[in-house]
Design an enzyme around this catalytic site. Sequence first.
Site: not given
Length: 735
Positions: A599, A674, A706
């Site tokens: 991320s 995602d 995600h």
Amino acid sequence: MIRAMMFRSHRISAFLALGWLASMASAQTGAQLSLATVLARRTPLAAPTPQVLWLPDGHDATVILTAEDGSQTLHRVVDDAVAEEPLVTAAAVRAALALPEREGPARFPALRWLDRDTLRIEHGRAIWRWDLASDRATRVLAWRAPDAGGSAFGDPTYKVSPDDRHVAVRRDHQLFVFDAGGEAHQLTFDGNEDVVYGGAAHRAEIGIHEGLFWSHDGRYLAFYREDLRPIAEYPFQNVDRMPPTPRHGRYPMAGRADSSVRVMVCDTDDYEVVTLEAERGADLYWTNIAFTRDGGIVVALVNRGQDRVELVRFGCASGARGATLLREHDQQWVEPEIPAAFLRDGRFLWSSRRSGYRHLYLHAADGSVLGPVTSGAFDVQSLLAVVDEQRVYFTGSGDDPRQLHLFSADLNGGDQHRITEERGTHDCSLSPDGRRAAVVWSNLETMPTSRLVSTRDGSATPLPQRKHPLAEFALPQQRFVQLEAGDGSTLYGHLALPPDFDPKRRYPVIHYVYGGPHAQLVKDTWFGGAATWLQALASEGFIVSRIDNHGTPNRGIEFEQAIHRHLGTVEVDDQMRMIDWLKQQPFVAADRIGVHGWSFGGYMTLRLMLLHPEAFACGISGAPVTDWRMYETGYTERYMDSPAENPDGYTTSSCLPLAEHLQRPLLLVHGTDDRTVMWSHTLQFVDRCIDAGVHLDYFPYPQQLHGLRGRDRVHFLRRLHRFFTRHLQPDETPR
């Protein structure tokens, strides 16, 4: 009582600060903790800590203990000792609910005490009350199943009122309230995929964790209505179908149209619904919803630019806008995350960074400031309770931002003191009268232990603890590192070293990075806060390093806001302080340093490898933002302003123009479904690499969100292990 509301040369200076803290054992014996072992274990390598259930209106406690076979029992605490004989077993609770017997250990559903003899039990979409003198529990509330699959942001799809007389349920895109008689009252009628009721609005930003809110007495239900239709559609796909099919969805990118949000309130006396008054056309974030004690509701209204906040009162019965209780402005950003906590006389506590650190302030009912309640060069991390409207209990780090302690202060300011004494991290829950706290404590060298702590003198009663599953392994040695940033501030880092670490050998390094807002990696807790799988890599011959850069939390507003309008710059400089320091150490193989993050950490991995290509042997980037113009409105515009306001900042912070600088092996991974960082981020980066003639390894995980889960998570960690082993060669550590 108000309950929990949540919220010189590098080498020389670093070694002096490091102090080379003693690890759990300088020479450990036991089995090797390998990544394969971690992934093969069917049960987590963590010991369950005793769970404390407080009896109402005092500080008497009961404790849930978990046996080796997983079965659970509830015990009273008598004379500062846990009774050996159980008060209740999980099997007895199942019998009281008339549940069929099943194989395996019996475990408790959600429990709490209503009085000294009655347990409240939540199980099977129902609330039960069980007088322990009776054979059977009584069901007092039941409801039909909420929407399957839950929420994209993890917020609850139902919520029970404090008096157990009603439950709000999100079902078939509508919102219902079920009463104690079993009748369903439908509150909304136009809900669909694009009009969401009762969800965490604004993509769960700015202190929003849920979308359903009950008043203290259970009469009023507040909930969000979010109209997503202004947001452009995004081409999500079900790629596991034959042929693939499109799936409806929307995604608000920085600088573009966002959703329209309103707050609605239902009065359960007649199930009438009103909408809180809003200025027509105003582009606002509605956040930090809280109820007063006299039939009012307050909302923190944050402007689209996120540099101003107003705390506004509304009428629950009418929805009419009332007084503006306070206003705050910050040139960089405002981010209220702890709702106002109202006292019976109308006064309230508000969390503010007006001093440079997050502290609690007491306000009069009209909003005027009566004075600070807490103080110090640290951030208040949570407000636990206000007891008898006299004493405030809260958590914060105190002098060392890596630690977490329990504090109390007088409501009118002053008499602030730290209750927990041992160095480290103390996760706390408070008894109803504030005289005791249930504390789970650990520090870098100490496994988590549970105790009951007196808030008057700090004395502690240990609770029974099972042997930790990791005790059978030879564990990595743990070290703290302190470095100096370019502005003179301290950067806190952590190393996990192989169990048989020899300072005369040279080891490869896996540098694990996050570096974004809201995430502090390095803590004075067991393992320094590093996950077990990272510790396993250290056990296999890697050094695992981490450091918290500017922009990360719990260091005051100046440290956090150093990143404003130029993400991926000062953070990279801070991370490179750690890399440069590592390269100077005689026990580090300077040419075998890899980097990995997910991320924001995936973004940082790319930034580090592209801006400093000579520093790393390889890297693994997971689900990275590659250009902030493609990321969501609330988060991005808080830290970067809009693309129109800050075009140069967006260009400088992008990874896409830098793709040609990639020199070392890179594994890039992303879930194709995602909903946080869109799959298109990595696809565009791959496309830029093709244009530049740059090669990389790319691995999409079909239909994963995600965070990878289940078999995909296992697959990724095994691939990570092979990648780093191949490129960093941990078995080749010359003396």
